[in-house]
Every structure is written in structure tokens, then in C-alpha cells.
Design a protein around this motif. Structure first.
Motif, mmCIF file in Angstrom:
data_model
loop_
_atom_site.group_PDB
_atom_site.id
_atom_site.type_symbol
_atom_site.label_atom_id
_atom_site.label_comp_id
_atom_site.label_asym_id
_atom_site.label_seq_id
_atom_site.Cartn_x
_atom_site.Cartn_y
_atom_site.Cartn_z
ATOM 1 N N ILE B 127 0.861 -1.174 0.000
ATOM 2 C CA ILE B 127 0.000 0.000 0.000
ATOM 3 C C ILE B 127 0.904 1.233 0.000
ATOM 4 N N GLN B 253 -4.703 0.181 -4.421
ATOM 5 C CA GLN B 253 -3.749 -0.097 -5.508
ATOM 6 C C GLN B 253 -4.433 -0.019 -6.865
ATOM 7 N N ASN B 256 -5.023 3.426 -8.116
ATOM 8 C CA ASN B 256 -3.771 3.951 -8.691
ATOM 9 C C ASN B 256 -3.493 3.374 -10.074
ATOM 10 N N ASP B 257 -3.797 2.087 -10.236
ATOM 11 C CA ASP B 257 -3.500 1.439 -11.516
ATOM 12 C C ASP B 257 -4.449 1.894 -12.623
#
Lengths: 531, 409
Positions: B127, B253, B256-257
Motif C-alpha cells: 500500500i 492499488q 492507482n492502476d
């Protein structure tokens, strides 16, 4: 007083290559043979090679990132030997390998208190850490103001309040640009917020380090690490220094070209051609070894790129008033073409570069793998046949896309000592280390010669640290006499309130709590003088 | 009367670790503290009182004699367990580990109380995190997941949220403080369904389903609009188990991706250095909890050496608690003492009166008041803490040093 009797000395800085002589040790130093000796502990070294202790110039061994990395690989790290060691294990592992001085590659000023408590656990070694400055808010402001005096005072304050040894630059400005959802393109792109360019930051800090007389010049992690085709931007960065001294770290990761199909290939030959003529520059290799590794870096752009390339999970921490740090587990596999090219590129680089006193052995631990694999790498460098056997085991890309297969050079023992001891000592400005001359610190490693070089370099028969026996036939006897090496350039303390005001704009801490507090006690601190 | 002021004092009474306090002394006593929260106000003005006695027969010991008693018990124990808690300095936590090493004992931290749920979720997902200054200066969207920071971190809001420009706020299951703007999106989610909600959010984010409640859809739209966001997890979410934590971390995550913005996570510790105990044990041994020292080497096993297991199975004959530990572990200890009276000794080295009845308690100086050291702020920043008053009690660091010397064979 100790006398090492009749060893074969491998001492490049004193031009001794196999000369048989005695080494006399008193009060932690090498001394001249006394005329009259009442008592000396004589150690028969007549069948040994006697060399100065190893010096590690670039390894990530302390700090919050190491603690986070251990948690991040909870399961993987339960096997033995583990990649992510504790400070006590690192201390022992270096000493057992004959390394007596070790530098951590990147210490965040904000987190320096954690780094130093870890360093305090490595008392058997002389050790130090490089202070990260290239995204620090006060530093960037001074560069932006084009005020070189302000910059030098700010840097000196930072080095003092973190007890650092040198200025560390990591892809300068990357913290700013990553935060601003952009990336660093070229040396002359304006960076987010400050509008400075990477070229301006690197030049300003290189000039400041030289003008401050720091024993080690800027320690630079350049941009575009790991990316195919990056050798050109790396060489541009080298040229941007305009003759100023610098140390470039883990340069294997910058020696990549692209073949006609766009695949990663070795560009070690091209890089060596550009960098070998500049005597003011030094380098370390950052060789990889097959097995588990951990990307551990302040280059958040790199971590994000690796993650997007499919390397899996990552973690990191954005640091106020600085850059940040990121972690991403890696696995270098023999049958993976990229890993094979990286491995062969690193060896090719080390074998093509002509001067082992300017290119040093590192794995950029833990980025390229464990430092405990240095003996294996040394064996490959010393034995062309061993390299060929290894080449046959790895993916064919190591042969077809690299020049390693055709290189016949084999390192001599003399060159190995240059690469692991004499050269790093010179680059770090440590005049009393890296050699066996009169007055040198008595940091010594002795080897029983054998044909298996990996075994030989893994197990020195005797390691002496500061005049005391630290390792004898593999057993640990260290008296924890190591020192913390730091610099303390002069600075104008009347500037402190102004620095603290700036700091308050970018951090949530009261400035008095930044870095190490005044009351933090460092045991066995040694200040290395500026020139 | 003699009045004196001390500025830039750091507070170690919650993991905000405020560094901007001013103490006013009258003679040698702290008269006032500002800008203090309710916790700091109470703790700094506590002064030094005589150690209270224990109810129901336990022994309160002090000084050299007390240390000798603990030493003798430790030496006699077959398998002692050192429980390393929070509310004490990092240095004391390290000394507690060294004591366990010297004894060949087991050592455990609060991390194992949740079966290492957080540690495992973190290790599997990772994270991105950030420091509180970044939260203050950069974050434009904040999600509070089951946080009760108004109670346990009273100045958190004032110092770190929207100081320069107010961010968008999404509150999930927490009581909205007065400062929060009306535009805050408040969501109530059934804690029992938290795992399902998180899975659903991830599926929608990945375009694998469109079936989602309007409130979660609105939440997701706000999250996807952020340039820089932070999800703040309260202790109750941290206690909700591996599955919820893993899904929450993966959600960050994937934001963000998939999207352009950057998202971070922040865990709100309660007691200072409570989470840091795991880091300290890891620093010394390589493992965050559940360790036994055998011939100076640390062996890690959550099934063999966790405090809960050792106590449940009655395998330890002496528990030495250093600092404050999780209430659930204390409950286990209490159950065991009740069931097997006399088989297990329970000794405490701490400044606060133990929640349950120990057989022996050695009250020590209070970290942040009359004991200094390093505190770890909730974002991982180390803060040096100086003692602000004198005390006749023994310091914990000193007590542990003497115990380490005392248990030498």
C-alpha cells in the motif's frame, strides 16, 4: 602490539603485489616495525594473502525502508539465508566477508533518527550514510534562488543535523514530478513546482560539494534507471557535469541499449567508452545476481514503472519536504532474458572498464541481490572459464545481446583489492583506509590462497578491524570498535532561523525535531575532515 | 512563585505526536499546557502520584528490591514470554527484545493479536503511504474508514486536514466532527458486510459489474475524480480481519492502476508506539511478532510462539508485560489465571495501572512525562521525546537495562 608475520601483501595503493613482509599493529593502526619489542602477539601469516579490509560504497542497509521491506516480504524472508537481514546480521555478514567499512546509500533527513539507531546496531563496522538532498525543500529553494552561499550553508546544516557523510542525489526532482502526476523526461525539462531542471540541480549540488571540500563528491543515482535505451541519457548526465567530480552509483542499470527488434541489450561498451576518460568520476557496478531481490529506492518514478511493467506489488511512502521511498520485490531468474542480459551487462561493464580503482563492486543491495554474493561475482571476474560455464546455464540473450562471451580478461588479485578496497577508499576520501601503509587504520583481511575463488573470498581466515581481531576462521570475535563516520563542514549558524522558517512551510514538524535532535548521542563518532 | 515556559514540547500521549506544545511550569510543577487536546491536558497535568495499590491481592513492587524479585522470577521461569506493548519508547521496546534474547524467551507484540492480519494483508498487497505533512498540504480527497480519531486523536483534524484548502471528505461509519463541511459525503455501512462492499467497489472500478448501491456509486465517482487521495483506516477496521484489510489495500492499488490520481493509505494507531513494537521486534529478529530465541537465534512461528497460543495452551509459566498491550490478550491472560491459578505468573512493567490483575506490578516512569526516548508518529516519523518533569520512580529503560544485567547466568 600484533605482528602479522610474513604474509604476501596485496596493497595496490602502496604498489605492493605479493611482496612478503610483516605488518605491525599498535593502538588500532599499522605502525613501522619497532626496533625493540618487549611483547607482540605474532600471527603466522606466511601462507596467507594479506590485504586491506573491504570498503562498501553503496548498499541500502538501514532506515525505515529496511523495516518496511522486512514486513513487506514477511513470508519470503523466513527462509535462510534471507535477503533482508537485520542490522546485527548485516554487521556480521560484512565482517565475515572481510569488509570493515560500510556506507548506507540513502538516508532521508526526516527519518535519519531511525537510520542512526540501525547504524548503532552495526558497531563492529566503521559505517556512515549519505544524506538525501536532491528533493529536499530548503535545498531546492536555495538552488532556485541561485544563491550558492545559501545552498552551501543549507547543505552543511543538513549534513550536520543528520550526521551524514555525503550528498546523495536520486533522480533529482523525481519526488516533485511524481507528486505532480508527471515524469522526468530529459535533463532540461522544467520540473513541477520549482521550474528548475535536473541539469541545474545536479550542477549546483556538484559545485557545492566541491566548494565545501567534502571528502566524497555528489553520489548520484541518475534518471531512467533500468529502461532499455537508457545509456544515452546516462551519458548525457555524465557530460552535464562539465568536468566536476561525482560518483555514479549502480551503473549496470544504465547500460542498456535496444537491439534491432527493440529488445534490451547491453550497451556496456558504449558507456565505458564515454566514461573511462574522465578521471574525476567514479562508479559502482550494481551487478545483479540470480535469485530474490528487492527494489528499494527513492526513485518513485522507477517503482511505478516497474509495477506497470508487471513486476507486481509495491509499497512506498511519500515524505513531506523531501521525495519519498518505494519498494517492489524482484526475482532475477537465469532463464529470464532481461535478468540474463542484466547479469551479463554487469560483468561486461566490470571487465571492459580499464581502471578498477574507479569502478567498484556492488549489487546495490538489495536491489541487485545480496551483498553476500560478492565472492561469487569476484570468481566470475577472475575466471573466464567459470563465466563461460555460467553463460551456458542462463538464457541465450546473455550471449546474443551482450558482449560478455568474447571477453577474455580475468581480474588479478591486485585488481580485486583495487575494486573492493583501495578504489572505494580513495573515492570516499578516506586516506587512512584501503591500504596497508604506515599510519593506516588496521583494517585487514587475510586469505588462504585457493583455486576456488568464491570459497576463498567468502571465508577470509582472519579479519582485523581497528587493530582487533573481528573474525578468525569464520568465528565472530568483534569487540564492536567501529565508528560512525560523518562530515561537519562549517556553516553560519545565524542562518538557522531562516532555514527553520523554510522548513516549517514544507513539513508538519516543529523544525527543532527535524533530523537528529541536538541531544541524540552517537557512540564513537569520527568526523572526517573536509579538504 | 517561579514561572517558567518550555516551548516546542513534543507530546507522546497519542500517535499524532504534536510537537508544538508550550508547557508553563510553576515552581517544578506543570501548571498548564497549550494548545493541548483533552488527552495531553489530562496526561501532562497528572503529575507524579504515589503508586496505587492493586486490588485483589497482587503485589506492587518498586526500586531495586522490585527488580530483584522480577529477575529471580525470570531466571526461574521455564519458558517466559515477554509481551512488548505500546505507550513506551522505541528504546525500551528494543531493550525488552534484548531481555527476551538474553533469557532464551518468547517475545510477542500486539501484531499477533490479530493473527498478523494487517501484516499479511500488507505483505500480500502493499500500500502506498504518506506522511502527515503531505496529507495536510497535498491531499484533495480523504476517506475516513471507521475512524474514531476525534476521541483518540483530538487534534488530528485541526493539524492535518484541510489546513490550507479543505479536501473533499468521505466518512464511512464515523461520527462527524463539527469542523467537517456540510458537503461531506457520509456513508453508513454494515461492518458485517464490509468485505462485500469492498469487493463490490473493486468490481465496479474494474468494470466487471454495474450493480452497486447508489451511495457506493457516488462514493466511487468522488474517488475517481481525485488528484491525490488518502484513505484513513481506524483501529476498528484494522481489527476486522485479513480479508477486509486485503480488499481495502487492493482497492487503493487498483485506483492507482486504473485512474490518473494518486491514492495513499494511512493507519491510525491509538497508543503511541503500539504498531511500532512490531517494527522493533522485526529490526532485532527479522520478524514482527511470535518469536522464540533459541541460542541467540530467533525462530518465528505464529502457531507455536504467539502470546495467545502460549497462554491458551498454558505453555508459558511467566508473562512479563512491558508497556500496554491489546485488551484481548489481557483477557486471555485473565482467563488463564482464573482457570489455572498459580501455574502462570503475570508481571507488569508499566506506568499505568494494569487493566487486569497482575501477580506483580512494577510502576515505572510515564513515557512522555518523566521518561524520554523516541516516539513513532502514526506515519512512521521518529520524534525525540524529552522528559518534562522529574520522578522518584525508576525509568523503564533503566529497569530493563538492570534486568538484562541481572538475568546474566
Amino acid at each position: 602490539m600484533i605482528c602479522l608475520r610474513g604474509g604476501k601483501l596485496i596493497d595496490p595503493l602502496n604498489h605492493r603485489d605479493g611482496v612478503v613482509d610483516d605488518i605491525w599493529i599498535q593502538d588500532g593502526r599499522i605502525v613501522a616495525a619497532p626496533e625493540n619489542v618487549d611483547h607482540a602477539d605474532a600471527i603466522d601469516a606466511s601462507s596467507w594473502l594479506v590485504t586491506p579490509g573491504g570498503i562498501e560504497i553503496h548498499s541500502h542497509i538501514v532506515g525505515t525502508q529496511m523495516a518496511t521491506a522486512r514486513s513487506f516480504s514477511l513470508e519470503e524472508n523466513t527462509t535462510s539465508p534471507r535477503l533482508l537481514m537485520t542490522p546485527a546480521e548485516i554487521n556480521r555478514a560484512y565482517l565475515k566477508m572481510g569488509y570493515t567499512t560500510v556506507f548506507d546509500a540513502a538516508m532521508s533527513p526526516l527519518m535519519s533518527r531511525i537510520a542512526h539507531t540501525d547504524l548503532d546496531r552495526m558497531m563492529g563496522l566503521d559505517r556512515g550514510a549519505y544524506t538525501l538532498v536532491s528533493d529536499q525543500s530548503c535545498v531546492l529553494k536555495a538552488i532556485k534562488n541561485k544563491n550558492s552561499e545559501e545552498l552551501k550553508h543549507t547543505l552543511a546544516w543538513l549534513l550536520e543535523c543528520t550526521r551524514g557523510y555525503a550528498l546523495k542525489l536520486v533522480n533529482p526532482g523525481v519526488g516533485l514530478t511524481w507528486r505532480a502526476l508527471s515524469a522526468i523526461g530529459s535533463l532540461d525539462d522544467p520540473l513541477a513546482d520549482t521550474q528548475l531542471t535536473q541539469r541545474e540541480i545536479i550542477l549546483a549540488l556538484a559545485e557545492a560539494a566541491q566548494s565545501m571540500g567534502l571528502p566524497h563528491p555528489i553520489h548520484l543515482h541518475a534518471s531512467n534507471l533500468g529502461q532499455p535505451g537508457n545509456w544515452k541519457s546516462f551519458c548525457q548526465t555524465v557530460k552535464a557535469l562539465e568536468g566536476l567530480p561525482a560518483h555514479f552509483c549502480h551503473i549496470q542499470f544504465y547500460c542498456y541499449g535496444k537491439d534491432d527488434k527493440g529488445r534490451m541489450r547491453s550497451a556496456a561498451e558504449e558507456v565505458v567508452e564515454i566514461i573511462s576518460d574522465n578521471p574525476k568520476l567514479t562508479f559502482d557496478a550494481g551487478e545483479i545476481v540470480f535469485g530474490p531481490a528487492m527494489a528499494m529506492t527513492c526513485d518513485l518514478q522507477l517503482i511505478e514503472w516497474l509495477h506497470r511493467m508487471g513486476s507486481g506489488k509495491w509499497t512506498g511512502r511519500l515524505l513531506e519536504g523531501e521525495g519519498g521511498m518505494g519498494l517492489l520485490p524482484l526475482q532475477y531468474a537465469k532463464k529470464d532474458p532481461s535478468s540474463a542480459v542484466q547479469w551479463a551487462t554487469g560483468l561486461e561493464l566490470l571487465l571492459r572498464f580499464p581502471d578498477p580503482e574507479r569502478l567498484f563492486l556492488t549489487t546495490d543491495y538489495p536491489n541487485g541481490g545480496p551483498f553476500t554474493d560478492y565472492p561469487r561475482i569476484i570468481a566470475w571476474l577472475m575466471d573466464a572459464e567459470l563465466r563461460q560455464r555460467m553463460l551456458a546455464q542462463v538464457h541465450p540473450a546473455a550471449r546474443t545481446r551482450c558482449g560478455l562471451e568474447k571477453i577474455e580478461r580475468e581480474y588479478s588479485l591486485f585488481e580485486v583489492v583495487q575494486m573492493t578496497s583501495a578504489g572505494p577508499a580513495k573515492a570516499l576520501g578516506l586516506q587512512d583506509r584501503g591500504h596497508l601503509g604506515i599510519g593506516a587504520q588496521a583494517d585487514i583481511r587475510c586469505y588462504q590462497p585457493q583455486s576456488d575463488k568464491e570459497a576463498m573470498f567468502s571465508n577470509p581466515v582472519l579479519v582485523i578491524k581497528g587493530g582487533d581481531i573481528a573474525i578468525r576462521e569464520g568465528e565472530y570475535y568483534s569487540r564492536d570498535n567501529g565508528r560512525l563516520l560523518a562530515v561537519q563542514p562549517a556553516w553560519d549558524r545565524e542562518r538557522l532561523p531562516a532555514i527553520q522558517r523554510q522548513l516549517q512551510e514544507s513539513t508538519s514538524l516543529d523544525p527543532r525535531f527535524y533530523g537528529l535532535s541536538d541531544k541524540h548521542q552517537i557512540p564513537n563518532l569520527e568526523i572526517i575532515p573536509c579538504k | 512563585m517561579n514561572e517558567r515556559r518550555e516551548r516546542s514540547v513534543a507530546c507522546a500521549f497519542c500517535s499524532c505526536c504534536c510537537t508544538d506544545l508550550e508547557l508553563v511550569y510553576q515552581d517544578r510543577c506543570i501548571k498548564s499546557v497549550k494548545p493541548a487536546c483533552s488527552i495531553a491536558g489530562r496526561e501532562f497535568s497528572a503529575g507524579e502520584s504515589d503508586p496505587p495499590s492493586l486490588k485483589r491481592g497482587g503485589v506492587v513492587i518498586s526500586g531495586q528490591k522490585g527488580l530483584q524479585t522480577i529477575c529471580a522470577e525470570l531466571r526461574a521461569a521455564k519458558l517466559p514470554l515477554i509481551l512488548i506493548g505500546g505507550g513506551i519508547s522505541l528504546e525500551s521496546q528494543r531493550s525488552a527484545v534484548l531481555l527476551a534474547k538474553k533469557l532464551g524467551a518468547c517475545a510477542d507484540t500486539p501484531a499477533s493479536c490479530q493473527s498478523l492480519a494487517f501484516a499479511r494483508a500488507f505483505a500480500e498487497s502493499g500500500i502506498p503511504m504518506l506522511t502527515l505533512g503531505e496529507l495536510r498540504d497535498r491531499v484533495d480527497t480523504v476517506v475516513f474508514w471507521n475512524t474514531d480519531q476525534n476521541q483518540i486523536h483530538p487534534r488530528f483534524w485541526e493539524r492535518f486536514i484541510g489546513v490550507n484548502r479543505p479536501p473533499r471528505i468521505i466518512s464511512v461509519n464515523f461520527e462527524i466532527p463539527e469542523q467537517i463541511p456540510d458537503s461531506c459525503l457520509h456513508i453508513s455501512l454494515d461492518m458485517q458486510q464490509m468485505l462485500a462492499h469492498l469487493i463490490q467497489l473493486r468490481l465496479v472500478l474494474r468494470n466487471e459489474t454495474q450493480q452497486v448501491s447508489p451511495v457506493l456509486r457516488e462514493m466511487l465517482a468522488t474517488l475517481r475524480d481525485a488528484h491525490c487521495g488518502c484513505m484513513i483506516f481506524g483501529e476498528s477496521l484494522l481489527e476486522s480481519g485479513y480479508g477486509v484489510l486485503f480488499e481495502a489495500f487492493r482497492f487503493i492499488q487498483e485506483l492507482n492502476d486504473i485512474d490518473k490520481g494518486r491514492w495513499f493509505g494511512l493507519m491510525l494507531d491509538g497508543e503511541v508506539n503500539s504498531a511500532a513494537a512490531a517494527d522493533v521486534l522485526s529490526l532485532e529478529t527479522g520478524y514482527p511478532a511470535a518469536v522464540r530465541f533459541i541460542k541467540d537465534e530467533a525462530e518465528f512461528s505464529t502457531t507455536e510462539w504467539s502470546a495467545k497460543r502460549l497462554i491458551q495452551r498454558g505453555e508459558t509459566d511467566l508473562v512479563l508485560q512491558v508497556g500496554q498491550i491489546d485488551a484481548r490478550i489481557q483477557k486471555e491472560i485473565e482467563n488463564h489465571i482464573t482457570n489455572y491459578t498459580g501455574k502462570m505468573k503475570y508481571m507488569v512493567l508499566d506506568s499505568k495501572t494494569p487493566l487486569i490483575q497482575p501477580s506483580t506490578w512494577l510502576p515505572v516512569r510515564r513515557f512522555g512525562l518523566d521518561e524520554g526516548g523516541t516516539a513513532m508518529r502514526m506515519d512512521g516519523l521518529p520524534i525525540p521525546i524529552q522528559p518534562v518533569q522529574e520522578s522518584r520512580k525508576i525509568g523503564l529503560a533503566e529497569a530493563l537495562t538492570r534486568l538484562i544485567e541481572g538475568v546474566e547466568p
